[in-house]
Enzyme design. Structure first.
Site, PDB file in Angstrom:
ATOM      1  N   ARG A 191       2.114 -11.121  10.138  1.00 12.83           N
ATOM      2  CA  ARG A 191       3.470 -10.560  10.285  1.00 12.83           C
ATOM      3  C   ARG A 191       4.507 -11.583   9.788  1.00 12.83           C
ATOM      4  NH1 ARG A 191       1.974  -6.337   9.556  1.00 12.83           N
ATOM      5  NH2 ARG A 191      -0.026  -7.374   9.359  1.00 12.83           N
ATOM      6  N   ASP A 248      -3.600   7.308   4.839  1.00 12.87           N
ATOM      7  CA  ASP A 248      -3.173   5.925   5.083  1.00 12.87           C
ATOM      8  C   ASP A 248      -3.861   5.389   6.343  1.00 12.87           C
ATOM      9  OD1 ASP A 248      -1.782   3.573   4.809  1.00 12.87           O
ATOM     10  OD2 ASP A 248       0.090   4.330   5.646  1.00 12.87           O
ATOM     11  N   GLU A 249      -3.972   4.081   6.451  1.00 18.16           N
ATOM     12  CA  GLU A 249      -4.542   3.400   7.637  1.00 18.16           C
ATOM     13  C   GLU A 249      -5.908   3.996   8.012  1.00 18.16           C
ATOM     14  OE1 GLU A 249      -3.132   0.814   8.520  1.00 18.16           O
ATOM     15  OE2 GLU A 249      -0.952   0.956   8.543  1.00 18.16           O
ATOM     16  N   LYS A 277       0.813  -1.221   0.000  1.00 18.98           N
ATOM     17  CA  LYS A 277       0.000   0.000   0.000  1.00 18.98           C
ATOM     18  C   LYS A 277       0.847   1.272   0.000  1.00 18.98           C
ATOM     19  CE  LYS A 277      -0.662  -0.027   5.035  1.00 18.98           C
ATOM     20  NZ  LYS A 277       0.045   1.207   5.372  1.00 18.98           N
ATOM     21  N   THR A 278       2.015   1.244   0.689  1.00 18.47           N
ATOM     22  CA  THR A 278       2.852   2.453   0.730  1.00 18.47           C
ATOM     23  C   THR A 278       3.365   2.801  -0.654  1.00 18.47           C
ATOM     24  OG1 THR A 278       3.499   1.816   2.977  1.00 18.47           O
ATOM     25  CG2 THR A 278       4.776   3.552   1.940  1.00 18.47           C
ATOM     26  N   GLN A 285      -7.619  -5.123   9.695  1.00 18.33           N
ATOM     27  CA  GLN A 285      -6.507  -4.739  10.562  1.00 18.33           C
ATOM     28  C   GLN A 285      -6.876  -3.572  11.488  1.00 18.33           C
ATOM     29  OE1 GLN A 285      -2.325  -5.144   9.003  1.00 18.33           O
ATOM     30  NE2 GLN A 285      -3.361  -5.067   7.024  1.00 18.33           N
TER      31      GLN A 285
END
Length: 666
Positions: free
Chosen positions: A600, A215-216, A29-30, A246
């Site tokens: 993770r 973002d997020e 996503k970044t 998330q």
């Protein structure tokens, strides 16, 4: 663009209206956000100063800014805003402070400053209610995040506890106003109120901002959602990136339903899903997908990977928490030896910070290097914050926040009512609290309080002159002796040893200042300003985390990170899911937390559970977490029990370890 997959490219190029990028864990996503900024500047001719990208942490904002700079760089990137929500709010407040009734140099209270102020107000007005300060501070924070003002909270309060909290909120806001101060939540709340009440100011900011990237997004609270909606307006220049699976921060006001609200508030919203994962094996993703499918979804997605199926997920049964800690450390040592890996490839994740204690002992006994994330940072220790406040006042007499922190540290009989009256006078005079001490005359404060304030003010002035002279750091050491800070720590601490350790932190701070002035040949004021910025310490923390050591952290702290080999400990009912969440019927968020932990892992995932644990001095039996039963059984390998498969697996691993040892010494 060639480095992006088709869905990522589509998300970067779409500018015809508001866009939601539903980005699964490890889906890049970044890269989408940073490349979209470059696309907007280079292909769509939108000036960088008309673009803002907002995220939640300083680290994420810093990394994003670095990546954008590499893509567009130079003067092209000039004026681009990449920051946290709170930094954006602060930027608006600084620009519009007069409309908000704030003087220049206003103070920002952190969580501890707020709790201390609330405690002092409670003691002043209710006697022994000070121990409720933490609970009330949390309630006030929730109200602010949900845009409930003090008067509304008072009007809605019915029970005695609600009435106490609401009255404390009203009193707390009045004190902040007198102190020319804001708290962390005000940085978002105040801009939204200002924009709501003064349309011309909102139009000015909307005309300045042509495109907003967030973002997020699943972590936004009510105030943050409204701020985004206000800034974007009718232009629709908006890309938000988020993942409802998330969303793990409901306890601090996050509302995953904000993703759903986007469809209502922006009817033309386009949704693009990023489902290709670049981090984990297919088996790990299958487990994550199967687990999270038990939650209800507005947006369905399935993570997939081209990194191979991978090894089975292991579940290790342990007799108790000590056995669990020893077993995990032994497993890491064994795996590292057999596979020739680095310590930095391993992470141990847990639900609560208390679970790290036994792990640390086990790691230390085996001399395994480790880094504990989320520990108390040097600058967040009370004694360091106290002395830093004195230092800040030495270089800037008008630092009201620093003045408020240490006016009564150590005790000088300058209570909340005295400081609030001084703050009100300073507001009338449009001056700092230090200057108000000098200007205040009879009638402003009772004679005894006024005398104590002036004595404190003149003493601070003499310390400032001393440290400005050749005395330098020696002047600061004199200041610490003058206030008898060592004795103050003895009064506050639970033992002499604790007081001694805290005083050693003060000595370390002053020694660091001394070293900075000598090594770099700079003046005391510049050295203090550098320490205030905390850059050196932040860098030190990041460097430590980068060394070859096992990473220990909570599941919450692990979000956004990835590790080749992950251990999740305490997979039991009442731990994960947590007891409070079970009682409050909030299993969905706990399931998302487990999902974050699983995703993770890049190559291997091991989960542990204990048959019994000590709790409040008693040993209690434990049940396996319901989340284990929700994982695909065919992909799990159990270890540590007495069944035949476990015994056979242990023999095979022992033989492999022995073989590795032989080849190592050959």
């Amino acid at each position: 663009m060639t480095q992006l997959n088709p869905r990522q490219r589509e998300a970067v190029r779409y500018i015809d209206g508001p866009l939601l990028v539903l980005a699964g864990a490890g889906s890049g996503k970044t890269s989408v956000i940073t490349r979209k900024i470059a696309y907007l500047v280079e292909q769509c001719d939108i000036s960088a100063k008309r673009i803002a990208a907002v995220t939640f942490t300083n680290k994420a904002a810093r990394e994003m800014k670095e990546r954008v700079s590499k893509l567009i760089g130079g003067s092209t990137a000039k004026g681009l805003t990449v920051c946290t929500f709170h930094q954006l709010g602060l930027k608006i407040i600084r620009s519009e402070r007069k409309h908000l009734g704030l003087k220049s140099g206003f103070s920002i209270f952190d969580g501890e400053d707020s709790r201390n102020l609330i405690r002092d107000l409670l003691i002043q007005e209710h006697g022994a209610e000070g121990d409720q300060a933490g609970t009330i501070a949390q309630r006030i924070s929730s109200w602010k995040n949900d845009r409930v003002l003090p008067e509304q909270a008072v009007a809605r309060a019915t029970s005695p506890a609600d009435i106490l909290c609401a009255q404390a909120y009203l009193r707390y806001q009045r004190a902040l106003r007198a102190y020319n101060a804001l708290d962390f939540d005000d940085l978002i709340l105040l801009p939204t109120i200002l924009f709501e009440q003064q349309s011309e100011i909102l139009e000015k900011w909307q005309s300045q901002l042509h495109y907003l990237l967030v973002d997020e997004y699943q972590d936004t609270n009510t105030s943050q959602y409204l701020l985004v909606k206000q800034l974007v307006g009718l232009r629709g220049g908006l890309t938000v990136v988020g993942d409802d699976d998330q969303s793990i921060y409901a306890w601090r006001g996050a509302r995953p339903e904000n993703l759903e609200l986007l469809q209502e508030d922006f009817p033309g919203l386009k949704v693009i899903k990023l489902e290709q994962n670049y981090r984990s094996t297919s088996r790990i993703l299958k487990a994550a997908n199967t687990l999270i499918a038990n939650n209800s979804h507005v947006f369905e997605k399935q993570l997939w990977s081209e990194l191979g199926y991978g090894e089975p997920l292991r579940i290790i049964r342990c007799s108790d928490e000590r056995h669990e800690a020893d077993q995990v450390v032994a497993e890491i040592q064994d795996h590292r030896l057999r596979k020739r890996k680095a310590y930095g490839d391993y992470a141990i994740l847990y639900r609560g910070n208390h679970q790290s204690r036994l792990l640390e002992i086990a790691l230390q006994q085996d001399q395994v290097p480790y880094h504990l994330s989320g520990g108390t940072s040097f600058f967040s220790r009370n004694e360091v914050k106290d002395i830093m406040a004195y230092l800040r006042l030495l270089v800037n007499a008008d630092d009201d926040n620093a003045f408020l922190r240490i006016a009564n540290v150590p005790r000088r009989k300058l209570g909340t009512s005295t400081l609030e009256a001084l703050g009100a006078f300073a507001n009338e005079q449009q001056c700092s609290l230090s200057e108000a001490c000098e200007r205040a005359g009879e009638g402003v404060l009772p004679e005894a309080s006024l005398k104590r304030l002036k004595e404190f003010h003149y003493w601070l002035g003499s310390m400032r002159r001393l440290s400005d002279s050749e005395a330098g750091v020696a002047g600061i050491r004199q200041l610490i002796r003058d206030i008898d800070y060592e004795d103050w720590l003895l009064q506050l601490s639970s033992s002499e040893d604790v007081a001694e350790r805290r005083m050693s932190n003060v000595h370390f701070l002053i020694d660091s200042l001394d070293k900075l002035t000598r090594d770099e040949g700079i003046g005391l004021d510049e050295a203090i300003n550098r320490l205030i910025l905390r850059d050196l310490l932040e860098q030190q923390d990041e460097d430590e985390a980068g060394h070859d050591c096992v990473q220990l952290m909570t599941l919450h702290a692990s979000k956004g990170l990835e590790f080749p080999h992950v251990y999740i400990i305490g997979m039991e009912e009442n731990l994960l899911p947590h007891r409070v969440s079970i009682e409050e019927d909030n299993i969905a968020e706990e399931r998302r937390l487990a999902y974050v932990g699983i995703t993770r892992a890049q190559q291997t995932l091991t989960m542990t559970l204990a048959e019994k644990r000590r709790q409040f001095g008693d040993t209690i039996p434990c049940e396996p977490s319901r989340f284990i039963a929700e994982l695909p059984a065919d992909d799990l390998v159990w270890q540590g029990g007495s069944d035949e498969k476990s015994v056979e697996a242990n023999k095979e691993r022992a033989a492999e370890t022995l073989s590795s040892l032989k080849s190592l010494f050959a």
